[in-house]
Write a protein that holds these residues in place. Sequence first.
Motif, PDB file in Angstrom:
ATOM      1  N   SER A 190      -8.330   6.048  -3.827  1.00  0.00           N
ATOM      2  CA  SER A 190      -8.377   4.588  -3.945  1.00  0.00           C
ATOM      3  C   SER A 190      -8.172   3.862  -2.623  1.00  0.00           C
ATOM      4  CB  SER A 190      -7.318   4.107  -4.936  1.00  0.00           C
ATOM      5  OG  SER A 190      -6.015   4.366  -4.430  1.00  0.00           O
ATOM      6  N   GLY A 191      -7.426   4.458  -1.676  1.00  0.00           N
ATOM      7  CA  GLY A 191      -7.030   3.706  -0.483  1.00  0.00           C
ATOM      8  C   GLY A 191      -5.894   2.760  -0.860  1.00  0.00           C
ATOM      9  N   ARG A 192      -4.863   2.691  -0.021  1.00  0.00           N
ATOM     10  CA  ARG A 192      -3.682   1.916  -0.396  1.00  0.00           C
ATOM     11  C   ARG A 192      -3.169   1.100   0.785  1.00  0.00           C
ATOM     12  NH1 ARG A 192      -0.934   4.012  -4.514  1.00  0.00           N
ATOM     13  NH2 ARG A 192      -0.291   1.869  -4.785  1.00  0.00           N
ATOM     14  N   THR A 193      -2.454   0.035   0.474  1.00  0.00           N
ATOM     15  CA  THR A 193      -1.724  -0.728   1.478  1.00  0.00           C
ATOM     16  C   THR A 193      -0.431  -1.201   0.850  1.00  0.00           C
ATOM     17  OG1 THR A 193      -1.874  -2.511   3.110  1.00  0.00           O
ATOM     18  CG2 THR A 193      -2.782  -2.973   0.934  1.00  0.00           C
ATOM     19  N   GLU A 194       0.599  -1.434   1.646  1.00  0.00           N
ATOM     20  CA  GLU A 194       1.900  -1.809   1.092  1.00  0.00           C
ATOM     21  C   GLU A 194       2.003  -3.296   0.794  1.00  0.00           C
ATOM     22  OE1 GLU A 194       5.548   0.242   2.404  1.00  0.00           O
ATOM     23  OE2 GLU A 194       4.290   1.041   4.002  1.00  0.00           O
ATOM     24  N   GLN A 195       1.470  -4.127   1.683  1.00  0.00           N
ATOM     25  CA  GLN A 195       1.530  -5.574   1.492  1.00  0.00           C
ATOM     26  C   GLN A 195       0.139  -6.154   1.714  1.00  0.00           C
ATOM     27  OE1 GLN A 195       4.084  -8.131   0.712  1.00  0.00           O
ATOM     28  NE2 GLN A 195       2.073  -9.064   0.482  1.00  0.00           N
TER      29      GLN A 195
ATOM     30  N   ARG B 161       5.002  -1.070   6.202  1.00  0.00           N
ATOM     31  CA  ARG B 161       6.392  -1.329   6.576  1.00  0.00           C
ATOM     32  C   ARG B 161       6.901  -0.370   7.648  1.00  0.00           C
ATOM     33  NH1 ARG B 161       8.471  -4.634   2.397  1.00  0.00           N
ATOM     34  NH2 ARG B 161       7.061  -4.670   0.606  1.00  0.00           N
ATOM     35  N   ARG B 162       7.953  -0.835   8.325  1.00  0.00           N
ATOM     36  CA  ARG B 162       8.656   0.042   9.269  1.00  0.00           C
ATOM     37  C   ARG B 162       9.336   1.184   8.512  1.00  0.00           C
ATOM     38  NH1 ARG B 162       8.747  -2.623  14.068  1.00  0.00           N
ATOM     39  NH2 ARG B 162       8.529  -4.885  14.003  1.00  0.00           N
ATOM     40  N   ASP B 163       9.964   0.844   7.412  1.00  0.00           N
ATOM     41  CA  ASP B 163      10.604   1.842   6.541  1.00  0.00           C
ATOM     42  C   ASP B 163       9.836   1.856   5.231  1.00  0.00           C
ATOM     43  OD1 ASP B 163      12.783   2.469   8.334  1.00  0.00           O
ATOM     44  OD2 ASP B 163      13.597   0.505   7.834  1.00  0.00           O
ATOM     45  N   PRO B 164       8.848   2.745   5.098  1.00  0.00           N
ATOM     46  CA  PRO B 164       7.943   2.694   3.943  1.00  0.00           C
ATOM     47  C   PRO B 164       8.665   2.953   2.632  1.00  0.00           C
ATOM     48  CG  PRO B 164       7.610   4.709   5.209  1.00  0.00           C
ATOM     49  CD  PRO B 164       8.512   3.840   6.026  1.00  0.00           C
ATOM     50  N   LEU B 165       8.268   2.202   1.619  1.00  0.00           N
ATOM     51  CA  LEU B 165       8.800   2.369   0.274  1.00  0.00           C
ATOM     52  C   LEU B 165       7.912   3.316  -0.521  1.00  0.00           C
ATOM     53  CD1 LEU B 165       9.661  -1.362  -0.492  1.00  0.00           C
ATOM     54  CD2 LEU B 165      11.203   0.435   0.295  1.00  0.00           C
ATOM     55  N   PRO B 166       8.424   3.860  -1.636  1.00  0.00           N
ATOM     56  CA  PRO B 166       7.596   4.782  -2.433  1.00  0.00           C
ATOM     57  C   PRO B 166       6.323   4.110  -2.921  1.00  0.00           C
ATOM     58  CG  PRO B 166       9.891   4.878  -3.136  1.00  0.00           C
ATOM     59  CD  PRO B 166       9.782   3.718  -2.187  1.00  0.00           C
TER      60      PRO B 166
END
Length: 368
Positions: free
Chosen positions: A110-115, A299-304
């Motif tokens: 799918s390809g993903r991004t955090e924000q 993110r600098r500290d990636p979340l799950p």
Amino acid sequence: MSWDLGRFWNTLTYYDALPFAEAWRWVHNGFQPKSSVNPVPPILSGSLPAQALLLGRGLPTGLAEALKQQGVEVWDSSQDLAQGLAAATVFLGLEDAELAQTHLDQIRHSGRTEQMLFDFRQPNPDLGEFWGILDDVVMGGVSQSQLLWGEGELLFTGQVSTANSGGFVSTRTRNLEPPLDLSGFAGLELRLRGDGQRYKFFLRDQTGWDSPAFSCAFDTRPARVSGTESSAEQTVRIPFAEMVPTFRARLLPNAPPLNSSRICSLQLMLSKFEADGSLNPRFRPGSFQLGLRWIGAYRRDPLPQIIGVVRDRIPEGLLALMQVGSSRWCGVEAAADMEESILVTQLLQLMQSPQSVGQVERVEQFHA
């Protein structure tokens, strides 16, 4: 092609590069009031992801309602997964191994991004309010580009020419009001389909029309004609720490670092020059096309990104699929007799915990 005075004038007025530009646009647009459209999230300081996607079987029944109470938009398998997967945290019930494997295959491709910052997968009639064209016409060149809606993407396309000492095309936002605060992030992610050329991405932390910009180049994959899935689609990362200060294809070695808490504008460019003024080895004059799915931030500290939940132990096969599907996975093994309310509480905490990335958590250990 010859140099176009009309395009030159429209470019300067669009980007407020002239003292009376806003008044001219007001007249040109039939005396309509200035749009108040703000296409990006005004506040990005919170650590809680904005979306959650609930898939599979075995998730606690109270999870969806608990997430909604936290202000999280909740998706489920009855909705369009292609839209929901892009920026959501996926809670995946692993009770049905075959169904879980199907979902993990979807996630992997799918390809993903955090924000999510700019989502181009659906046409937006307000696009012209904040993204415009900025080509070498401003220095006498004759290159021409445009933005068109494609299937699930925004197409940046046109013709680039080195005639009249030109050689670049670009699309750039107007100044963002207020500026973006991306200080909690490490960089940007672009999901795109390229044409094999090398492009540049710019950020500015000042509002001036001709202010210095921070640049990072990236190479795209050439599209392949055959096959059902385009081999050119890729996710490109733009780390803030690797962006170099430039001014008109010249490095600024003494400039201060990028102020990521004040991002005023974004720009995507195809140019014959690298950031230091040397020639772009992958540049070719003529037609070009870049398809943009979205622009996001990581993110600098990636979340799950994937939180796989099961009562008892996670099967080795599913654990391996989670690891392949995302580097930001977290496994949750809950005791068979654990109360659902306790499990929900722990899942909400893991959703916001960078320490859980790449770990298998036995949740009963939190309540020993």
